[in-house]
Structures are given as structure tokens and as C-alpha cells.
Design an enzyme around this catalytic site. Sequence first.
Site, PDB file in Angstrom:
ATOM      1  N   ASN A 173      -9.857  92.488  29.977  1.00  0.00           N
ATOM      2  CA  ASN A 173      -9.590  92.350  28.603  1.00  0.00           C
ATOM      3  C   ASN A 173     -10.800  91.371  27.701  1.00  0.00           C
ATOM      4  O   ASN A 173     -10.851  91.842  26.700  1.00  0.00           O
ATOM      5  CB  ASN A 173      -8.260  91.391  28.544  1.00  0.00           C
ATOM      6  CG  ASN A 173      -8.434  90.211  29.468  1.00  0.00           C
ATOM      7  OD1 ASN A 173      -9.237  90.200  30.302  1.00  0.00           O
ATOM      8  ND2 ASN A 173      -7.532  89.059  29.277  1.00  0.00           N
ATOM      9  N   GLU A 203      -8.472  83.317  38.550  1.00  0.00           N
ATOM     10  CA  GLU A 203      -8.096  83.043  37.234  1.00  0.00           C
ATOM     11  C   GLU A 203      -7.016  84.166  36.872  1.00  0.00           C
ATOM     12  O   GLU A 203      -7.347  85.493  36.964  1.00  0.00           O
ATOM     13  CB  GLU A 203      -9.159  83.186  36.190  1.00  0.00           C
ATOM     14  CG  GLU A 203     -10.269  82.295  36.237  1.00  0.00           C
ATOM     15  CD  GLU A 203      -9.997  81.032  35.834  1.00  0.00           C
ATOM     16  OE1 GLU A 203      -8.647  80.776  35.297  1.00  0.00           O
ATOM     17  OE2 GLU A 203     -10.628  79.997  35.970  1.00  0.00           O
ATOM     18  N   CYS A 251      -4.728  86.306  28.702  1.00  0.00           N
ATOM     19  CA  CYS A 251      -4.166  85.736  29.929  1.00  0.00           C
ATOM     20  C   CYS A 251      -3.297  84.401  29.572  1.00  0.00           C
ATOM     21  O   CYS A 251      -2.320  84.300  30.132  1.00  0.00           O
ATOM     22  CB  CYS A 251      -5.200  85.554  31.052  1.00  0.00           C
ATOM     23  SG  CYS A 251      -6.506  84.677  30.421  1.00  0.00           S
ATOM     24  N   GLU A 289     -13.118  77.354  35.701  1.00  0.00           N
ATOM     25  CA  GLU A 289     -14.259  77.873  35.187  1.00  0.00           C
ATOM     26  C   GLU A 289     -14.728  77.212  34.125  1.00  0.00           C
ATOM     27  O   GLU A 289     -13.696  76.523  33.633  1.00  0.00           O
ATOM     28  CB  GLU A 289     -14.120  79.387  34.645  1.00  0.00           C
ATOM     29  CG  GLU A 289     -13.505  80.393  35.903  1.00  0.00           C
ATOM     30  CD  GLU A 289     -14.001  81.732  35.687  1.00  0.00           C
ATOM     31  OE1 GLU A 289     -13.424  82.330  34.703  1.00  0.00           O
ATOM     32  OE2 GLU A 289     -14.673  82.410  36.212  1.00  0.00           O
TER      33      GLU A 289
HETATM   34  P1  NAD Z   1      -5.861  93.443  38.280  1.00  0.00           P
HETATM   35  O1  NAD Z   1      -5.244  92.278  39.092  1.00  0.00           O
HETATM   36  O2  NAD Z   1      -5.346  95.003  38.162  1.00  0.00           O
HETATM   37  O3  NAD Z   1      -7.583  93.732  38.610  1.00  0.00           O
HETATM   38  C1  NAD Z   1      -8.583  92.469  38.534  1.00  0.00           C
HETATM   39  C2  NAD Z   1      -9.637  93.014  39.267  1.00  0.00           C
HETATM   40  O4  NAD Z   1      -9.452  92.984  40.486  1.00  0.00           O
HETATM   41  C3  NAD Z   1     -10.090  94.414  38.803  1.00  0.00           C
HETATM   42  O5  NAD Z   1     -11.621  94.465  38.817  1.00  0.00           O
HETATM   43  C4  NAD Z   1      -9.690  95.294  40.165  1.00  0.00           C
HETATM   44  O6  NAD Z   1     -10.441  96.545  40.514  1.00  0.00           O
HETATM   45  C5  NAD Z   1     -10.051  94.267  41.055  1.00  0.00           C
HETATM   46  N1  NAD Z   1      -9.017  94.399  42.416  1.00  0.00           N
HETATM   47  C6  NAD Z   1      -7.909  95.090  42.639  1.00  0.00           C
HETATM   48  N2  NAD Z   1      -7.434  95.123  43.824  1.00  0.00           N
HETATM   49  C7  NAD Z   1      -8.451  94.387  44.578  1.00  0.00           C
HETATM   50  C8  NAD Z   1      -8.451  93.912  45.950  1.00  0.00           C
HETATM   51  N3  NAD Z   1      -7.553  94.133  46.699  1.00  0.00           N
HETATM   52  N4  NAD Z   1      -9.620  93.104  46.104  1.00  0.00           N
HETATM   53  C9  NAD Z   1     -10.369  92.734  45.220  1.00  0.00           C
HETATM   54  N5  NAD Z   1     -10.528  93.261  43.999  1.00  0.00           N
HETATM   55  C10 NAD Z   1      -9.570  93.957  43.620  1.00  0.00           C
HETATM   56  O7  NAD Z   1      -5.948  92.738  36.779  1.00  0.00           O
HETATM   57  P2  NAD Z   1      -6.020  93.494  35.191  1.00  0.00           P
HETATM   58  O8  NAD Z   1      -5.099  94.323  35.209  1.00  0.00           O
HETATM   59  O9  NAD Z   1      -7.562  94.132  35.267  1.00  0.00           O
HETATM   60  O10 NAD Z   1      -6.151  92.478  34.439  1.00  0.00           O
HETATM   61  C11 NAD Z   1      -4.884  92.004  33.823  1.00  0.00           C
HETATM   62  C12 NAD Z   1      -4.768  90.446  34.474  1.00  0.00           C
HETATM   63  O11 NAD Z   1      -5.425  89.658  34.353  1.00  0.00           O
HETATM   64  C13 NAD Z   1      -3.406  89.916  33.774  1.00  0.00           C
HETATM   65  O12 NAD Z   1      -2.366  89.409  34.758  1.00  0.00           O
HETATM   66  C14 NAD Z   1      -4.179  88.684  33.048  1.00  0.00           C
HETATM   67  O13 NAD Z   1      -3.343  87.643  32.882  1.00  0.00           O
HETATM   68  C15 NAD Z   1      -5.116  88.340  33.973  1.00  0.00           C
HETATM   69  N6  NAD Z   1      -6.186  87.724  33.376  1.00  0.00           N
HETATM   70  C16 NAD Z   1      -6.310  86.226  33.718  1.00  0.00           C
HETATM   71  C17 NAD Z   1      -7.616  85.611  33.094  1.00  0.00           C
HETATM   72  C18 NAD Z   1      -7.637  84.238  33.536  1.00  0.00           C
HETATM   73  O14 NAD Z   1      -8.909  83.653  33.205  1.00  0.00           O
HETATM   74  N7  NAD Z   1      -6.617  83.458  34.056  1.00  0.00           N
HETATM   75  C19 NAD Z   1      -8.274  86.295  32.068  1.00  0.00           C
HETATM   76  C20 NAD Z   1      -8.030  87.453  31.905  1.00  0.00           C
HETATM   77  C21 NAD Z   1      -7.162  88.429  32.388  1.00  0.00           C
END
Ligand code: NAD
Length: 486
Positions: free
Chosen positions: A151, A248, A282, A460
Site C-alpha cells: 500500500n 507492523e 492499515c 517505527e
Molecule cells: P502480506 O502479509 O500478504 O504480505 C506482506 C509482505 O510479506 C509481502 O512482501 C510478502 O511477500 C511477504 N511475505 C509473505 N509471506 C511471507 C513469509 N512467510 N515470510 C516472509 N515474508 C512473507 O500483506 P499485504 O497484503 O502485502 O499488505 C496488506 C496488509 O498489510 C494489511 O493487513 C495491512 O493492514 C498491513 N499493513 C500494515 C501496516 C502497518 O504499518 N501496521 C502498513 C501497511 C500495511
Amino acid sequence: MAQPDASHYVAGAPLEDNGGTPFESYDPATGEPIARLRAATKAVIDAAVRSADGAWRDWAARPGVERGRVLLRAAALLRERNRELSVLETRDTGKALQETLVADAASAADALEWFGGIAASIGGQMIPLGADFAYTRREPLGVCVGIGAWNYPIQIAAWKAAPALACGNAMIFKPSEVTPLSALKLAEILTEAGLPAGLFNVVQGASAVGSNLTANPFVAKVSMTGSVPTGRKVYTAAAEGLKPATLELGGKSPLIVFEDADLDDAVSGAMLGNFYSTGQVCTNGTRVFVHASLRDAFIERLVARTERIRIGDPLDEATQMGPLVSHTQREKVLSYIEAGREEGARLLTGGGIPEVAGFPNGAWIEPTIFADVTDTMTIAREEIFGPVLSLLTFEDEAEVIARANGTGFGLAAGLFTKDLARAHRVAAALDAGTLWINGYNLTPVEIPFGGVKASGLGRENGWAAIDHYSQVKSVHVTTGSVDCPY
Ligand code: NAD
């Protein structure tokens, strides 16, 4: 096309390995591929780890002011190229250019500037012990891994890289496979700003690359942004290697509108907290608790303003809402809208797919508002990550605090009131890492950012981030002779 020179950036230069599994990055507005990349092979990961491991000790030994200077130069370059970077981010994520111009590369520059500014002040403590004394040194961890969500791609990369580099670490960053492009630009800019080779590497790929990096024995720390299920996997893998992890994760944040709130500001807060970035934020305040006495007036203004949101070509600066990041994400959001309908929530506006002239294949979605939502409905419990706002009503403060906290998440919360004492009382009572009083979704880099409960671990930004990219060494100094009974 926005094709980069190579998929990865390792040891100060683009790197390709034709053995990597190919994947494409799509423009969510057109549905067309804009870049073809390859996931990192073991050789690429090894090269990234080797270069990072070979680079951080020299970097850490430099005075903080020198490290800071490099980050400040990179911030200036990001600002100079803000428009070009914003266009790239808009094409990769679908977010409206009107937003990316102010919230993406600009936020990345803020982080590099702020952490560049404090790099010279990261230090320890002197502890007097009578004739003896001790001091602490704040030392880097070594090779840190950053894993990003889709995002806020360049913002996430910089929010992780800036404190890591300020503390003297190296970082290997894996962007989301959905939005792989802007991190490569950040890497080029850091090199141009004078960052020695190996200190910021970008490797592409999906979960397998992320988990290989997390498990790599040369990696000292992982910081991941993404969903709760992925966070669990990353934390488990980090625990196996006894590595610290910053996570996060997702949220289902409450936004509470008390009876004395400024109605227009509260409606603005609810819209910013649900529709910005097409709802893919998020911290979004997706459970909007409105005092029962305000309900009708709130609904009237909210719906009227929501129906005026301009959806369209995200590269047109007049556009206020672009598509979702992908068709996969749209399917997910539509299924939640369907669940809202089936479980008895009242659809006030939206809920469908808009026609956008000239963009028949975009992942468009209408900003959607449900009223009469109850705490147990799926749309009030699960993170949707799309522009779907749920309205709930309440009668009194204690009740709304209990209901707002009745979730496993704890990323953020917001409240609107003119009553100062209540504002701070409720702020203290809500389970959230960040809380906004009379505003929503403001995340300046000066303030710590992160979640409680299932929404994450660690922080962060702000000085708090330094604790997560450094470790303390205690040095005891004896000034007299050694007191020994033998
Ligand atoms: P996701 O969990 O599908 O993926 C996040 C990242 O993790 C990607 O780069 C993915 O390739 C990687 N990944 C997936 N499986 C992994 C594993 N087993 N080991 C290591 N890395 C792995 O999330 P998304 O769909 O890309 O993003 C949306 C989510 O992110 C939402 O839940 C949102 O709330 C959250 N988000 C949180 C914040 C925050 O700062 N708290 C900010 C932005 C988004």
C-alpha cells in the site's frame, strides 16, 4: 512500461539472474503489465547477504554525522524527483497521483531527513559508580531485513531503511511482489547520495524469498509490514533464529464521534480514515462509532460528501480515488460487501463497481458505507482493506470504550470531541498504538508508529525506532586496583 534495468539491486548496482521465476507488475487502472521482473534466486539472496555483511561494520564505524549526511542527501534527491517517483508509485499501486505527490516519496524523504538529522545524536549513557563508572554504547545489529506491503511501497522501504542506516546497519529490502518498482529507485538514489555499496539492497519475490531472508543465519533482524497471518509466520521464523522482529500488521481501528464533536471535522476524519488510498491503509478507522444523537445528521453529511468523491484516471490530479491495488484485492473487498449485506447491515451508498470511462479493466470499486452495523458482523470484525466504512452507534462513554476495545487488533484509534478531559481519558483507555484526537491518519515521522495486541510488535519512526535497530553494550571501567579475595 516502467521497466527497471534489472529486478534486484545488490552491492550498489542493478542485478539480474535469469534463473529467477518471472512475474509481472500491473497498473491496476489499466490492468496492463508495466514491468517484468524475476524473483530472487538463492544466488541473488546470497549476494545481497554477502554484500550487506561486508559493508555494515565500516559504515557503523563512521561518525554519525557522516551517515546522517548521506541520508539527508538522499532525502533531497527524493524531493527533487518527487513527481517522477509519484507517477511511478501511482502506476504501480493505482493510488491517485493527488495522494502519492504528498504521501509516498515525500514521506520517505521525511524519514531520511529525520533519521539523518538524529544520526549524530545516537549514543549511550554514562553511569557513575563511585570511583568506577560504566558507559553504554548503542551499537547496530548488523544485517537487517525489511519486508514491505503493497500500500505504501517507497514509504515503507524508507521507514525501515532510514533508522537502520542511521544506526549503522545494512538493510536488505524485499518489496511486496505486487508493487516492486519504487524500492529500486530508492536504492539508486541512496547510491547517488553516497551510500556505500551493500548497505541498501533490494531483492524481489514473494513469500519464499521473504522467508529465506528471515531464516538466513547472517540476518540479525527482520522488520515486516503486512497482514497478521504473515506476521505470525515471520515472528515464528525470527524466534527460531532468536532474532528480534518488528511487525507492523493489520487493524480494525475504531473512530469515535462523541455528541459534542464538530460534525464536519468528524465526517472529514471518517472519510480520510476510510477512503484515502482507496481504503488500503492499515490504520483506517473502519468502525465508526457515532453517538446516537448525531447519527442522522452524520449520515446525511457523510453520504453526500462520499457520493461526490471523484473516481477516475489516477494520473489525473483532479482524481480523488483510484482503483484498488489488484483484481484479487477487489474480489476480497466485494466478498466483504456481500457479507455485510447478507448479515443485515444497511447499505447507504456504494457497494458496486463503477464505470470509469477509458479504463474498462481497472480494479475499480465504489466507496461504500454500511449503517446499522453490529459488533458481531464480519465487516465489523475483520480487516477489509478497501473503502468500506461501517457505522455503529453508541450511547455512553464506558460502553463505547468497551466495544472499541472488543477486537484482537490494536493498531490505531481516533476520537472527535470538544471535551478536553474526555479526549485524554478515552485516549488512555483505548487499546491502540496510535491515537488521534480530532483528526485521523496523520503519521508524521517524528512520532512512534506501531500496534498493540495482534496489530504488531515494536515501533517505527521517532526515537522509538532506534531501540529496534540497535543494541546496548555496557562497558564497565575500573579505575582503582582489582578487589580480589584470592
Ligand atoms: P502480506 O502479509 O500478504 O504480505 C506482506 C509482505 O510479506 C509481502 O512482501 C510478502 O511477500 C511477504 N511475505 C509473505 N509471506 C511471507 C513469509 N512467510 N515470510 C516472509 N515474508 C512473507 O500483506 P499485504 O497484503 O502485502 O499488505 C496488506 C496488509 O498489510 C494489511 O493487513 C495491512 O493492514 C498491513 N499493513 C500494515 C501496516 C502497518 O504499518 N501496521 C502498513 C501497511 C500495511
